[in-house]
Design a protein around this motif. Structure first.
Motif, PDB file in Angstrom:
ATOM      1  N   PHE A 100      57.673 -46.322  13.238  1.00  0.00           N
ATOM      2  CA  PHE A 100      57.710 -46.357  11.789  1.00  0.00           C
ATOM      3  C   PHE A 100      58.726 -47.370  11.256  1.00  0.00           C
ATOM      4  N   VAL A 101      59.778 -47.644  12.000  1.00  0.00           N
ATOM      5  CA  VAL A 101      60.713 -48.706  11.604  1.00  0.00           C
ATOM      6  C   VAL A 101      60.006 -50.054  11.705  1.00  0.00           C
ATOM      7  N   MET A 102      59.288 -50.274  12.797  1.00  0.00           N
ATOM      8  CA  MET A 102      58.567 -51.538  12.977  1.00  0.00           C
ATOM      9  C   MET A 102      57.472 -51.700  11.919  1.00  0.00           C
ATOM     10  N   ARG A 103      56.797 -50.609  11.599  1.00  0.00           N
ATOM     11  CA  ARG A 103      55.753 -50.682  10.568  1.00  0.00           C
ATOM     12  C   ARG A 103      56.361 -51.084   9.232  1.00  0.00           C
ATOM     13  N   ASN A 104      57.479 -50.455   8.873  1.00  0.00           N
ATOM     14  CA  ASN A 104      58.153 -50.800   7.619  1.00  0.00           C
ATOM     15  C   ASN A 104      58.691 -52.224   7.644  1.00  0.00           C
ATOM     16  N   TYR A 105      59.188 -52.658   8.794  1.00  0.00           N
ATOM     17  CA  TYR A 105      59.695 -54.024   8.929  1.00  0.00           C
ATOM     18  C   TYR A 105      58.581 -55.038   8.662  1.00  0.00           C
ATOM     19  N   TYR A 106      57.426 -54.822   9.284  1.00  0.00           N
ATOM     20  CA  TYR A 106      56.325 -55.761   9.107  1.00  0.00           C
ATOM     21  C   TYR A 106      55.724 -55.700   7.710  1.00  0.00           C
ATOM     22  N   GLN A 107      55.737 -54.513   7.090  1.00  0.00           N
ATOM     23  CA  GLN A 107      55.239 -54.403   5.711  1.00  0.00           C
ATOM     24  C   GLN A 107      56.172 -55.134   4.755  1.00  0.00           C
ATOM     25  N   ASN A 108      57.476 -54.988   4.934  1.00  0.00           N
ATOM     26  CA  ASN A 108      58.446 -55.663   4.076  1.00  0.00           C
ATOM     27  C   ASN A 108      58.452 -57.173   4.313  1.00  0.00           C
TER      28      ASN A 108
END
Length: 170
Positions: free
Chosen positions: A159-167
């Motif tokens: 979920f950190v990686m998902r948020n990183y790529y979304q941002n």
């Protein structure tokens, strides 16, 4: 030679559950391995996921049929006496739609985005599985704690990686 110990049924039941958990953890490792080491194991994802499902199913059936002998009164009493069984059942139930939709037809029928969202249930199933295992043990042996910590770290990583790529896209 008795390799299964004094209670072979419990040993079988626990080994099946532990192997299922190991397969689920291995499955959760695929994305971090791809992102961090550029090691692409995605082509094995379906096979490992289905293998995990079958081991969970065998673990569950061993409990129902061999351990409790399908005596529903005993099963219901056992479920309320041992809350970790509820977590195990919920984890198993979370894996059923994943196993049923682990095919190309389901991916096309659901649409890739919906299919992908549905398959996030693997994180819930894994968390419930390690919680089930951790609650099952009477003391604090290292193996269940390591499995639990690993699943928590893999969920956080996802979920950190998902948020990183979304941002990053913004």
């Amino acid at each position: 030679m008795n390799l299964l110990g004094p209670d072979p049924l419990k040993t079988l039941e626990h080994e099946l559950g532990e192997y299922a958990l190991i397969f689920l953890i291995f499955l959760l490792l695929f994305s971090p391995l791809k992102k961090l080491l550029d090691l692409n194991l995605i082509k094995f994802r379906r096979s490992i996921g289905l293998l995990a499902f079958w081991y969970v199913l065998l673990h569950f059936l061993t409990y129902l049929i061999l351990d409790q002998q399908l005596i529903w009164e005993l099963i219901i009493k056992d479920v309320f006496k041992r809350p970790y069984i509820i977590l195990g059942i919920l984890g198993f139930l979370a894996l059923i739609p994943l196993a049923l939709t682990s095919n190309r037809w389901s991916m096309r029928f659901l649409g890739f985005d919906n299919w992908k969202r549905l398959h996030l249930l693997v994180y819930l199933a894994s968390f419930l599985g390690v919680s089930h295992y951790l609650m099952l043990v009477k003391s604090w042996p290292i193996k269940p704690l390591l499995y639990f910590l690993l699943v928590i770290l893999l969920i956080i990583f996802r979920f950190v990686m998902r948020n990183y790529y979304q941002n990053k896209k913004i």
